[in-house]
Design an enzyme around this catalytic site. Sequence first.
Site, short mmCIF file in Angstrom:
data_model
loop_
_atom_site.label_atom_id
_atom_site.label_comp_id
_atom_site.label_asym_id
_atom_site.label_seq_id
_atom_site.Cartn_x
_atom_site.Cartn_y
_atom_site.Cartn_z
N ASP A 51 0.81 -1.23 -0.04
CA ASP A 51 -0.13 0.09 0.09
C ASP A 51 0.87 1.27 -0.05
OD1 ASP A 51 -2.43 1.38 -0.15
OD2 ASP A 51 -2.51 1.41 2.16
N GLY A 52 0.42 2.37 -0.55
CA GLY A 52 0.99 3.76 -0.54
C GLY A 52 1.95 4.22 -1.71
N ARG A 54 0.59 5.62 -4.61
CA ARG A 54 0.01 6.97 -5.08
C ARG A 54 0.35 7.82 -3.95
NH1 ARG A 54 -6.30 6.46 -6.61
NH2 ARG A 54 -6.20 5.83 -4.43
N ARG A 55 0.50 7.54 -2.76
CA ARG A 55 0.79 8.77 -1.62
C ARG A 55 2.17 9.06 -1.94
NH1 ARG A 55 -1.94 6.05 3.19
NH2 ARG A 55 -2.36 4.22 1.68
N THR A 97 -10.93 -6.01 -5.94
CA THR A 97 -11.87 -5.65 -6.95
C THR A 97 -12.52 -4.36 -6.88
OG1 THR A 97 -13.32 -6.30 -5.00
CG2 THR A 97 -12.87 -7.98 -6.61
N GLU A 98 -12.31 -3.55 -5.79
CA GLU A 98 -12.52 -2.01 -5.80
C GLU A 98 -11.61 -1.35 -6.71
OE1 GLU A 98 -14.08 -4.26 -2.34
OE2 GLU A 98 -12.04 -4.04 -3.01
N ASN A 99 -10.32 -1.80 -6.57
CA ASN A 99 -9.47 -0.92 -7.65
C ASN A 99 -10.07 -1.13 -8.87
OD1 ASN A 99 -6.35 -2.05 -5.63
ND2 ASN A 99 -7.66 -0.25 -5.46
N ARG A 102 -13.26 1.01 -9.20
CA ARG A 102 -13.71 2.44 -8.62
C ARG A 102 -12.34 3.37 -9.10
NH1 ARG A 102 -15.35 0.99 -2.27
NH2 ARG A 102 -17.13 -0.32 -3.05
#
Length: 273
Positions: A51-52, A54-55, A97-99, A102
């Site tokens: 995770d992270g 994009r940030r 699945t959200e990636n 969305r």
Amino acid sequence: MPLNRRRYNIALKGFRVTDKLLKPVYGIYEKRLEAEVKSRPLPRHVAIIPDGNRRWAKMKGFKEWYGHKEGYKKMREVLLWLLDLGIETVTVFAMSTENCTRRSEEERRNLFDLISGGLRELAKEKIIHEHKVKVNVIGKCEMWPKYLKEAAEEVQKATQHYNERYLYVAVCYGGRQEIVDAVKKIAMEVLEGKLKPEEITEETISEHLYTAGVPDPDLIIRTSGEERISNFLLWQSAYSEFYFADMYWPEIRKIDILRAIRDYQRRKRRYGK
């Protein structure tokens, strides 16, 4: 300032101690830490939530796609570290699945391009074949573009005869959906008379999951400081140990992976006893 910057950058009266100056110290510490980790029982299955990206890109002033690109490069590096340590199974949460539903069309396309290219590289990766790693791509394949399906088929075919190590790449994956799919398969077997309802056990469900045949993850590592599971390996993680690292994924170092494994080794797993 993000936690990782507070932790790793030390400012003393305008003088900043950089990773470059500390590199020799890190090298000595890394070797000692690796020797310590290898001297103790290793987790058989390590799962990763990287995770992270994009940030990290935003913090650096880059576009989001660059964060994903650097995150992919880091994943290849981490995979090599884990294989070298002797970890038998690695599962990577590449896209949820959200990636896949969305995120913007452009970001999804960039991610699919990165993943499909990475899978084709894995099919030819020397260390994959040296360690006899069977690669499986899991998730809702109907959500993948055609070229990603072809890349998944290519790497799975190239490694299908291996059974010493395993790599699972989760793309458009959701833990709840995986359980729903398993239940559907079991229900069909009941309807066909192959299975009686009273014969259904926890093992029955495990045998119908995407990861059937490999042990549940012993250790799950998540970066970026977030402390949640995000619908990842819900059934399999019932007794997993979690390690939350407070740096963004592109910044993770071998030392951090070794620390996560050492932390796992120091815990006492009771399994409800």
